[in-house]
Every structure is written in structure tokens, then in C-alpha cells.
Enzyme design. Structure first.
Site, PDB file in Angstrom:
ATOM      1  N   CYS A 163      14.378 -48.167  35.322  1.00 27.98           N
ATOM      2  CA  CYS A 163      13.748 -49.071  36.020  1.00 27.98           C
ATOM      3  C   CYS A 163      12.065 -48.546  36.297  1.00 27.98           C
ATOM      4  O   CYS A 163      12.081 -47.424  36.942  1.00 27.98           O
ATOM      5  CB  CYS A 163      14.300 -49.645  37.330  1.00 27.98           C
ATOM      6  SG  CYS A 163      13.571 -50.874  38.169  1.00 27.98           S
ATOM      7  N   THR A 171       0.983 -49.786  23.219  1.00 22.98           N
ATOM      8  CA  THR A 171       0.177 -50.278  24.474  1.00 22.98           C
ATOM      9  C   THR A 171      -1.159 -49.320  24.526  1.00 22.98           C
ATOM     10  O   THR A 171      -0.874 -48.128  24.630  1.00 22.98           O
ATOM     11  CB  THR A 171       0.631 -50.465  25.690  1.00 22.98           C
ATOM     12  OG1 THR A 171       1.716 -51.130  25.462  1.00 22.98           O
ATOM     13  CG2 THR A 171      -0.182 -50.654  26.724  1.00 22.98           C
ATOM     14  N   ARG A 189      10.642 -47.887  25.636  1.00 27.25           N
ATOM     15  CA  ARG A 189       9.312 -47.425  25.748  1.00 27.25           C
ATOM     16  C   ARG A 189       9.043 -45.997  25.645  1.00 27.25           C
ATOM     17  O   ARG A 189      10.055 -45.326  26.574  1.00 27.25           O
ATOM     18  CB  ARG A 189       8.457 -48.068  26.908  1.00 27.25           C
ATOM     19  CG  ARG A 189       8.853 -49.704  26.920  1.00 27.25           C
ATOM     20  CD  ARG A 189       8.113 -50.510  28.375  1.00 27.25           C
ATOM     21  NE  ARG A 189       6.771 -50.196  28.375  1.00 27.25           N
ATOM     22  CZ  ARG A 189       5.966 -51.176  27.906  1.00 27.25           C
ATOM     23  NH1 ARG A 189       6.424 -52.448  27.260  1.00 27.25           N
ATOM     24  NH2 ARG A 189       4.721 -51.133  27.949  1.00 27.25           N
ATOM     25  N   CYS A 230      -5.450 -39.262  28.716  1.00 26.41           N
ATOM     26  CA  CYS A 230      -6.047 -40.343  28.611  1.00 26.41           C
ATOM     27  C   CYS A 230      -7.699 -40.174  28.348  1.00 26.41           C
ATOM     28  O   CYS A 230      -7.948 -39.115  29.155  1.00 26.41           O
ATOM     29  CB  CYS A 230      -6.114 -41.476  29.855  1.00 26.41           C
ATOM     30  SG  CYS A 230      -6.601 -43.057  29.325  1.00 26.41           S
ATOM     31  N   ASP A 258     -27.565 -59.102  52.255  1.00 28.79           N
ATOM     32  CA  ASP A 258     -27.543 -60.276  51.185  1.00 28.79           C
ATOM     33  C   ASP A 258     -26.003 -60.735  51.428  1.00 28.79           C
ATOM     34  O   ASP A 258     -25.850 -61.972  51.284  1.00 28.79           O
ATOM     35  CB  ASP A 258     -27.761 -59.678  49.980  1.00 28.79           C
ATOM     36  CG  ASP A 258     -27.445 -60.707  48.652  1.00 28.79           C
ATOM     37  OD1 ASP A 258     -26.742 -60.616  48.055  1.00 28.79           O
ATOM     38  OD2 ASP A 258     -28.365 -61.992  48.715  1.00 28.79           O
ATOM     39  N   LYS A 291      -2.052 -59.127  22.126  1.00 28.33           N
ATOM     40  CA  LYS A 291      -1.797 -59.526  23.482  1.00 28.33           C
ATOM     41  C   LYS A 291      -2.966 -58.552  24.349  1.00 28.33           C
ATOM     42  O   LYS A 291      -3.163 -57.344  23.833  1.00 28.33           O
ATOM     43  CB  LYS A 291      -0.473 -59.088  23.728  1.00 28.33           C
ATOM     44  CG  LYS A 291       0.739 -59.871  23.172  1.00 28.33           C
ATOM     45  CD  LYS A 291       2.228 -59.390  23.387  1.00 28.33           C
ATOM     46  CE  LYS A 291       2.990 -60.212  23.111  1.00 28.33           C
ATOM     47  NZ  LYS A 291       4.503 -59.608  23.546  1.00 28.33           N
ATOM     48  N   LEU A 323      14.206 -49.933  28.842  1.00 24.75           N
ATOM     49  CA  LEU A 323      14.393 -48.270  29.237  1.00 24.75           C
ATOM     50  C   LEU A 323      13.015 -47.880  28.734  1.00 24.75           C
ATOM     51  O   LEU A 323      12.366 -47.953  28.051  1.00 24.75           O
ATOM     52  CB  LEU A 323      15.386 -47.666  28.530  1.00 24.75           C
ATOM     53  CG  LEU A 323      16.802 -48.229  28.778  1.00 24.75           C
ATOM     54  CD1 LEU A 323      18.005 -47.731  27.848  1.00 24.75           C
ATOM     55  CD2 LEU A 323      17.321 -48.267  30.284  1.00 24.75           C
TER      56      LEU A 323
END
EC number: 4.1.99.22
Length: 633
Positions: A326, A151, A70, A77, A603, A212, A315
């Protein structure tokens, strides 16, 4: 007519643009002549037959072969998710310290040569990188690379996907945590829900199957939408992936907010008892299920409750060139520095091999991970979720222990939808969890992003000094909203100068011991009462001119709603602050905000007790304007 389920409405929006063939069936593959998602290399049987021994550099001490890489293309962003970064953004790595396109491709080429056959591009938001299409096209040329995925938050997807598909993009993951447009806008502080839906539709139209959809599930925010998400898979080729909320640096992860895989599965099986499990692929992170007759499927990413470390083959390379073996580990090695120092391919492989060789058998477990130092998720990648904004430190207030309730996603029940329909969505973070260091915590909640950044705003961590009078308030000899004949009239502010206006109002809700305890422990069945009240207060401030007939519309530059629990009176103290620059004051906005926040709190608690008193709604202070300042003593 009864309201239609959210999922049905979304499905109809998505289907509206899907082409049909002559039989009337939806087209999920491109028509003849249109580009098709191409296989990136030779067929699997050929590769398996002629495969070289897997690289020792990418094999750890437990025999796990890391064939999936990855790569984060950027830390930037185009959204400002409240649980990911503050509205103004986060400090970013200088551009010179980020990987260049050539460096990304050099590393990718090296990893593929050693056995990586799948690369996923992440961020930040990868689709805001100008050369993302070119990067995909060049990755496609790497022999042995079978899958190029991405992604994305989906905002730019519909526009770029045709080019990306032509370049060689073969897999898409789209992050989407809610199907409610107003909630989406509230969470990300930007509009764009319909752009994400358009992106999903475009992916289906171009033949991606499955598409996905990643949904991080958090108690009190969106666990009530599980069934709506699953219902989308009935007629659409989606793989809706429910992800357990994971701890990262700054998000003060709380086990109580994590909805486990088994709990989610039980919820789904109550609605669809025929739900069946699908075979798991090797090294898959997901447990996949399908409802017979549905086109799509649902999956669960069980990183916390049932980790999949034993088959991990992933990785990660961060945007600044660090290798992470990790996701939850805090050890990193800079490949960028070695590249720029002129390291040879062999030297790079030794560095990579040493890092992979140090990879542990499994991560430390959800409770230990939450205490470990790690990058915020926005600076690793938008893998499956995003992290919360950094919390403020706890402090003392009113000579008793109290808690700084952290900014977080909030429960949005169906009742809240009607609140959002009237106007814009607030842009302030929300409440979630209590500090666990006190046996008698007092919850405190503020919508303020950073008390140190703007001294004009109410501080969420320091006691307020007693108000002092700044002089007598000039009295008017007549009511300003009544003309000479006694009829109502709106004040003409067209000739008034624009000045900075700030107003603070307060209210007290006397809850009683039962409701107070439930709020303090965040145990109300309807959800987080303080969070809902805060949202209502912000929304009300922006809608004041629609609620109070003769109020001018004011373009507010800031709204802050703060709630504190007063244990001595079993009460919630609300303070609302509004700021704007214009020709008219904002005291009505502050008063409306405090009053509606108090009503919302009532409420939320009325099922527990109706012996609740709303009291002391008052203006605390105002500054700016021709009539001078006012500070209540």
C-alpha cells in the site's frame, strides 16, 4: 493587446512541431515506416480464453487481484523540487544496497509469471538510469505482460522516447504541476520547462494517446491553473490528471491545502457545464471526464476524498528492493535480502504472498495517514506527487508562541508573473502551513533550507543575540559615486580583492489588526502574503543592479528572506541576508531585498487596509571588504 491564456500559448508551442498529413490534420500516429507502439503480447480475447487461474500469492484476503506492479529504478532525480527534497539532495541508499538490473528483471519475471500484466517504471527519475532502455526491452520479452509504462518528470523524455518506444514502452505519465515557466523553475530549482513541453510533444508525435499529464493540485499554489490545464485537452490527445495532495513522511500534510475532487470538478463545470463523465475502467484510480468536442480528457485521482482501496490492484517495489503493498502503508518486506540470500522462487512467492495477505481493506484515511510514519515519496517513487522537505521544529520567540512556517509550494497569482519576467527565479523554499498546536499562533517564515548546515546564515529557530559594535566604521571623505566634477560615476572594483561578503538588512511593515489577523490565519483572498513577499525579496536581491543604477552586478551565492509576525505591534518583521564572494559588498542587495519584500506585503494587503506603514528599513550588519565590518547595536 490582452494577454493570452497560458494554455493557448502552451498549445501553440506544442503544436508548432506536430507534423500534418496532406489534409492538414495533425498527425497523432507515426507515418508509414516509423516505429509503432506495439502490443506486448497476444490479443486480449486469446488471453482471457486461455488464462490460468490468478495467482493466490497475489490475491489478498479481500479477493483483490494485484496485476499491476510499479518498480522504482532509482532514488536519484535530476530536479530538486522544493516540496520533494532540499537543494543539495537527500541521503541516498548506497549503490550496493539497490536492486541490480538482473534483480529487477528476476522479480519482474516472477510477478508476471504469477499474473501481473502491467509494469510501470518509476523513480526518483527513471530516465536518468543509464540502462532504462535495456530494461524496457527485456521486460518486453515477458510473455503475458501487456503494458510497460513509465512515470517521468519529462526532462530527458524527448531524447530517449524514440529508443524507449522501439524497446517496447507503451504508456507514459509526465509529472507537470504548472504551465508557467518561471514558476516551474522556482519549484524545481532547475531550468527545464521547455524540455518537458518538448517531451509531451514528442510523445504525441510518436503516437502515444493519451499522453497522461499528472498535476498535483495544492491550494495556494496551482489551483488557479486548473482551467488552463483543461484547455490543453481541446486540441491535444492528453489525459490531464488532477491529483489530490496526499500526506507523506515529512510533508506535514494539511487538509486546508488539499483541493478536493468535488471542488475541482465544480470549478471545471462553471467553465464547461457540458463536461461529461466517462465510464470507469476496472481497478482504475481515476475518475475520467471529457468535454464534448475536445480531443483529450481530464481525470481526477481522489486518493483522499474518495479512496479507491476496494479495487486496488497495485504493488510497489522500491529501488532498494522492498515490497510495499500500500502506498500509504508503513510495512515493507525486503525482497532484495531474500534474493541475495539465495531464496528459491517458491520461497520468494511465500514472502510475497504473506505480505499481500496482510494488506488492509483500505488505508487509514487522510487525517490518520498524515500522522503515520512512512517513507518520503522520493524514496518510494514519483507516483503521483512529491513530498515536501522535512520541517523544522517549533520554538519560542519573543516570549510568545510562534510558528515555524513550513517550506511549501506557494500561491502564484497572475500578478506575480510580471515579477518573474525581469530575471532569474529564486532558489529557496516557501511557506505554507501553521503549527496547529497553539490557539494564538504566530506565523514565522524563513527561506533558509537548513539552519544547522550553515552557521553563517540566519537561524530560523533561535532568538538572535543583540548586535554588538565591532568598531567605528571608517568614513570616506567623499561620495564614491560622484567624480571630481560632480557627475555620477560607477566605482571601478576591478583591482579590489575578492573576499567573502555578507550583509543583513531589515524592514518593518505595520499592518494594523485587520490585515495582521488575515495574514496570521492565511486568509487573504490574494493568497499567502508572506510567501509572495519572500519570493519578491529573493527576486529583488538578484535584480538589485537593474534597479539601483550604479550598483555592480553581484553573483550572489545565497539569499535568505525571513518574515516574522509581531503580535504586539500587529507588524511583520522582515530580515534579508545576502552572501557573495567578490570585490564589492552586498549591503545594497540586502536592503533592496528587505524593501521590496515590504512593498510586496503592502501590495498583498492594500485591499484590506491602506493604513499600512513601511518603516525601519536599515542595514543591520555587513562583513567583508576594506572598510571593515559593521554591526548595528
Amino acid at each position: 493587446m490582452a494577454a493570452q491564456p497560458v494554455s493557448r500559448v502552451v498549445r501553440r508551442v506544442l503544436r508548432a512541431g506536430v507534423r500534418s498529413c496532406s489534409s492538414g490534420a495533425p498527425v497523432t500516429q507515426p507515418c508509414p515506416g516509423e516505429p509503432v507502439v506495439e502490443v506486448l503480447s497476444r490479443p486480449r480475447p486469446f488471453l482471457e480464453e486461455h488464462a490460468a487461474p490468478f495467482s493466490a500469492f497475489l490475491t489478498d484476503s479481500f479477493g483483490r487481484r494485484h496485476s499491476y506492479l510499479r518498480i522504482s529504478l532509482t532514488e536519484r532525480c535530476n530536479l530538486r523540487c522544493q516540496y520533494c527534497m532540499p537543494e543539495e539532495g537527500v541521503p541516498l541508499t548506497p549503490k550496493a544496497d539497490l536492486l541490480t538490473t538482473e534483480e529487477i528483471l528476476t522479480l519482474a519475471r516472477l510477478f508476471v509469471k504469477e499474473g501481473v500484466d502491467k509494469i510501470r517504471l518509476t523513480g526518483g527519475e527513471p530516465l536518468i538510469r543509464p540502462d532504462v532502455v535495456d530494461i524496457v526491452a527485456q521486460l518486453r520479452q515477458l510473455e503475458g505482460l501487456r503494458t510497460i509504462g513509465i512515470t517521468t518528470n519529462g526532462i530527458n523524455l524527448a531524447r530517449l522516447l524514440p529508443q524507449l518506444q522501439k524497446a517496447g514502452l507503451s504508456a507514459i505519465n509526465i509529472s507537470l504541476d504548472t504551465l508557467v515557466p518561471a514558476k516551474f523553475e522556482f519549484i524545481v530549482r532547475r531550468k527545464g520547462f521547455h524540455k518537458v513541453m518538448e517531451g509531451i510533444h514528442k510523445a504525441i508525435e510518436l503516437g502515444y494517446s493519451p499522453v497522461k499529464v499528472n498535476c498535483v493540485v495544492m491550494r495556494g499554489l496551482n489551483e488557479d491553473e486548473l482551467l488552463d490545464f483543461v484547455a490543453l485537452t481541446e486540441g491535444l490527445p492528453l489525459d490531464v490528471r488532477f491529483i489530490e495532495y496526499m500526506p507523506f513522511d515529512g510533508n506535514k500534510w494539511n487538509f486546508k491545502k488539499m483541493v478536493s475532487y468535488k471542488e475541482m470538478l465544480d470549478t471545471l463545470r462553471q467553465q464547461w457545464p457540458e463536461l461529461e463523465k466517462l465510464p470507469e475502467e476496472e481497478s482504475s484510480t481515476a475518475k475520467a471526464f471529457k468535454i464534448p468536442g475536445f480531443r483529450g480528457q481530464v481525470s481526477f485521482i481522489t486518493s483522499m476524498s474518495e479512496h479507491f482501496c476496494g479495487t486496488c490492484n497495485r504493488l510497489r517495489i522500491t529501488a532498494d528492493g522492498n515490497l510495499k503493498v500500500c502506498l500509504f502503508g508503513n510495512s515493507e518486506v525486503s525482497l532484495r535480502d531474500h534474493l541475495r540470500a539465495g531464496a528459491s522462487e517458491e520461497e520468494l512467492l511465500r514472502v510475497i504472498g504473506a505480505a499481500v495477505g496482510r494488506k488492509k481493506r483500505q488505508h487509514a484515511g487522510m487525517f490518520n495517514i498524515s500522522q503515520m510514519k512512512n517513507r518520503p515519496m522520493i524514496l518510494i517513487e514519483l507516483f503521483l506527487m512529491r513530498q515536501d522537505s522535512p520541517p523544522a521544529l517549533p520554538s519560542t520567540f519573543r516570549n510568545s508562541l510562534r510558528v515555524q512556517v513550513l517550506r511549501h509550494r506557494v500561491s502564484f497569482s497572475s500578478q506575480m508573473v510580471t515579477l518573474w519576467k525581469g530575471g532569474g527565479v529564486p532558489q529557496a523554499p516557501l511557506v505554507a502551513q501553521r503549527w496547529l498546536g497553539s490557539s494564538l499562533p504566530q506565523r514565522h517564515f524563513s527561506s533558509h533550507l537548513d539552519s544547522d548546515a550553515n552557521p553563517k546564515c540566519l537561524s530560523p529557530t533561535e532568538p538572535r543575540a543583540p548586535a554588538a559594535s565591532s568598531g567605528p566604521l571608517p568614513d570616506s571623505d567623499q561620495l564614491t559615486h560622484v567624480d571630481t566634477e560632480g557627475r555620477m560615476a560607477m566605482v571601478d572594483v576591478g583591482r579590489k580583492p575578492n573576499t567573502e561578503r555578507v550583509a543583513v538588512a531589515s524592514a518593518v511593515v505595520l499592518l494594523g489588526p485587520v490585515a495582521f489577523k488575515l495574514i496570521q490565519e492565511n486568509q487573504l483572498k490574494k493568497g499567502d502574503a508572506l510567501a509572495v513577499a519572500q519570493l519578491a525579496g529573493i527576486q529583488a536581491a538578484k535584480l538589485t543592479s537593474q534597479l539601483i543604477p550604479l550598483c555592480h552586478h553581484v553573483a550572489l551565492s545565497h539569499v535568505q528572506v525571513q518574515l516574522e509576525l509581531d503580535r504586539t505591534r500587529h507588524a511583520a518583521v522582515i530580515q534579508a541576508s545576502c552572501r557573495a564572494r567578490g570585490p564589492t559588498g552586498v549591503e545594497m542587495e540586502a536592503l533592496t531585498s528587505a524593501a521590496v519584500a515590504a512593498l510586496a506585503l503592502y501590495d498583498m494587503c492594500k485591499a484590506v487596509s491602506r493604513d499600512i506603514v513601511l518603516a525601519e528599513i536599515k542595514l543591520v550588519s555587513k562583513t567583508g571588504g576594506q572598510r571593515g565590518d559593521f554591526h548595528r547595536t
